[in-house]
Design an enzyme around this catalytic site. Structure first.
Site, PDB file in Angstrom:
ATOM      1  N   LYS A  39       0.831  -1.216   0.000  1.00 30.78           N
ATOM      2  CA  LYS A  39       0.000   0.000   0.000  1.00 30.78           C
ATOM      3  C   LYS A  39       0.862   1.261   0.000  1.00 30.78           C
ATOM      4  O   LYS A  39       0.699   2.135  -0.852  1.00 30.78           O
ATOM      5  CB  LYS A  39      -0.929  -0.009   1.227  1.00 30.78           C
ATOM      6  N   VAL A  40       1.803   1.354   0.938  1.00 28.94           N
ATOM      7  CA  VAL A  40       2.629   2.564   1.018  1.00 28.94           C
ATOM      8  C   VAL A  40       3.589   2.621  -0.172  1.00 28.94           C
ATOM      9  O   VAL A  40       3.715   3.653  -0.844  1.00 28.94           O
ATOM     10  CB  VAL A  40       3.406   2.617   2.356  1.00 28.94           C
ATOM     11  N   ASP A  59       9.553  -6.907  -4.793  1.00 30.00           N
ATOM     12  CA  ASP A  59       8.581  -7.445  -3.834  1.00 30.00           C
ATOM     13  C   ASP A  59       8.237  -8.844  -4.311  1.00 30.00           C
ATOM     14  O   ASP A  59       7.628  -9.021  -5.367  1.00 30.00           O
ATOM     15  CB  ASP A  59       7.328  -6.554  -3.819  1.00 30.00           C
ATOM     16  N   VAL A 118      11.097   4.373   6.084  1.00 30.74           N
ATOM     17  CA  VAL A 118       9.908   4.720   6.884  1.00 30.74           C
ATOM     18  C   VAL A 118       9.154   3.433   7.212  1.00 30.74           C
ATOM     19  O   VAL A 118       7.971   3.477   7.523  1.00 30.74           O
ATOM     20  CB  VAL A 118       8.973   5.715   6.163  1.00 30.74           C
ATOM     21  N   ALA A 119       9.847   2.272   7.098  1.00 27.38           N
ATOM     22  CA  ALA A 119       9.175   0.988   7.366  1.00 27.38           C
ATOM     23  C   ALA A 119       9.382   0.598   8.830  1.00 27.38           C
ATOM     24  O   ALA A 119       8.570   0.980   9.700  1.00 27.38           O
ATOM     25  CB  ALA A 119       9.689  -0.076   6.409  1.00 27.38           C
ATOM     26  N   GLU A 149      13.460   2.225  19.638  1.00 24.83           N
ATOM     27  CA  GLU A 149      12.821   3.542  19.633  1.00 24.83           C
ATOM     28  C   GLU A 149      12.417   3.943  21.052  1.00 24.83           C
ATOM     29  O   GLU A 149      11.756   3.144  21.737  1.00 24.83           O
ATOM     30  CB  GLU A 149      11.606   3.519  18.704  1.00 24.83           C
ATOM     31  N   HIS A 168       9.588   8.657  14.124  1.00 25.48           N
ATOM     32  CA  HIS A 168       8.475   7.778  13.724  1.00 25.48           C
ATOM     33  C   HIS A 168       7.189   8.590  13.463  1.00 25.48           C
ATOM     34  O   HIS A 168       6.163   8.379  14.101  1.00 25.48           O
ATOM     35  CB  HIS A 168       8.230   6.711  14.802  1.00 25.48           C
ATOM     36  N   LEU A 169       7.322   9.497  12.475  1.00 29.99           N
ATOM     37  CA  LEU A 169       6.202  10.396  12.176  1.00 29.99           C
ATOM     38  C   LEU A 169       5.448  10.011  10.909  1.00 29.99           C
ATOM     39  O   LEU A 169       4.554  10.747  10.470  1.00 29.99           O
ATOM     40  CB  LEU A 169       6.725  11.838  12.004  1.00 29.99           C
ATOM     41  N   ALA A 171       3.020   8.154   9.981  1.00 25.25           N
ATOM     42  CA  ALA A 171       1.551   8.169   9.945  1.00 25.25           C
ATOM     43  C   ALA A 171       0.976   9.356  10.711  1.00 25.25           C
ATOM     44  O   ALA A 171      -0.235   9.438  10.914  1.00 25.25           O
ATOM     45  CB  ALA A 171       1.008   6.871  10.536  1.00 25.25           C
TER      46      ALA A 171
END
Ligand SMILES: NC(=O)C1=CN([C@@H]2O[C@H](COP(=O)(O)OP(=O)(O)OC[C@H]3O[C@@H](n4cnc5c(N)ncnc54)[C@H](O)[C@@H]3O)[C@@H](O)[C@H]2O)C=CC1
Ligand SMILES: O=C(O)C(=O)COP(=O)(O)O
Length: 221
Positions: A39-40, A59, A118-119, A149, A168-169, A171
């Protein structure tokens, strides 16, 4: 990252006017490899195409038709590693993706590659990334996620001058948080009404008796 905005902002606020230090690189015409075309990853691909980038993706489970519809070539991990100018990570953290970007992977990359994660932090071997940055293999990295984190205050990776970090921004927009809240509320009310939960990760998507009937029919053929 490509235009050094974070570094230039900090520099100007510190009273400097460093125009030559922060010459960036253009995205147009560059090859972006997306690892994890879900999706992302697909949305990133669409936007990167709009910026004039050549987009490839690796993928093992993605459909070639879906990739073709967006104008993306599905390639092997080897091809993604060796041809990309930018690598953006969008796969889940699983035993097979854990430390997928390690010393061996960095050694295959084009000198000057730029990495975006960003995963999940764990998909990169962070010590190997520091080595690759110090060796000039990786020119820059933009990281939203970390193995631990929050990361340690003295983390070499976080403090590296060629690394741009965010806590971790990914979303964290007003709209995304509202969307998630609505989706959860709808899933809960649906479940209470006995409906199938489209986003359930711990339940079969079809009731067991339906799945069993389909299976029996297919065996009967
Ligand atoms: N930074 C943040 O705030 C956020 C981070 N995430 C992370 O991004 C990840 C991706 O999210 P979505 O696109 O929604 O998930 P998704 O499930 O739609 O896509 C993940 C894709 O990775 C692929 N994949 C699995 N193993 C692979 C491998 N070994 N190599 C390459 N691809 C592989 C899957 O086939 C799938 O197409 C999530 O797992 C999550 O960890 C997601 C949302 C926000
Ligand atoms: O949805 C994800 O995978 C995320 O990483 C987002 O995390 P958050 O909901 O912002 O804590």
């Amino acid at each position: 990252m490509a235009r050094n905005v974070a570094q230039a902002d900090a520099s100007l606020k510190a009273g400097k006017w460093a125009r030559t230090k922060y010459v960036g690189v253009s995205l147009v015409g560059k090859t972006l490899a997306i690892l994890g075309f879900g999706k992302v990853g697909s949305e990133v691909a669409r936007r990167a195409k709009g910026l004039g980038m050549h987009v490839i993706a690796h993928d093992p489970y993605a459909s070639a038709d879906r990739a073709r519809a967006i104008g993306v070539d599905l390639v092997s991990m080897e091809e993604a590693m060796t041809t990309a100018d930018f690598i953006s990570l969008h796969m889940p953290l699983t035993p097979s993706t854990n430390k997928m970007l390690n010393d061996e992977a960095f050694a295959k990359m084009k000198k000057g590659v730029r990495i975006i994660n960003v995963a999940r932090g764990g998909v990169i071997d962070e010590d190997a990334l520091v080595r690759a940055l110090d060796a000039g293999i990786v020119a820059q990295a933009a990281l939203d996620v970390f193995t631990k984190e929050p990361p340690a205050a003295d983390s070499k990776l976080v403090l590296h001058e060629n690394v741009t970090v965010t806590p971790h921004l990914g979303a964290s927009t007003v709209e995304a948080q509202e969307g998630v809240a609505i989706e959860i509320a709808e899933a809960v009310t649906g479940a209470l009404k006995g409906e199938l939960a489209a986003s359930a990760v711990n339940a079969p998507m079809v009731p067991a008796e339906v799945a069993f009937r389909a299976c029996t029919l297919c065996h009967a053929r």
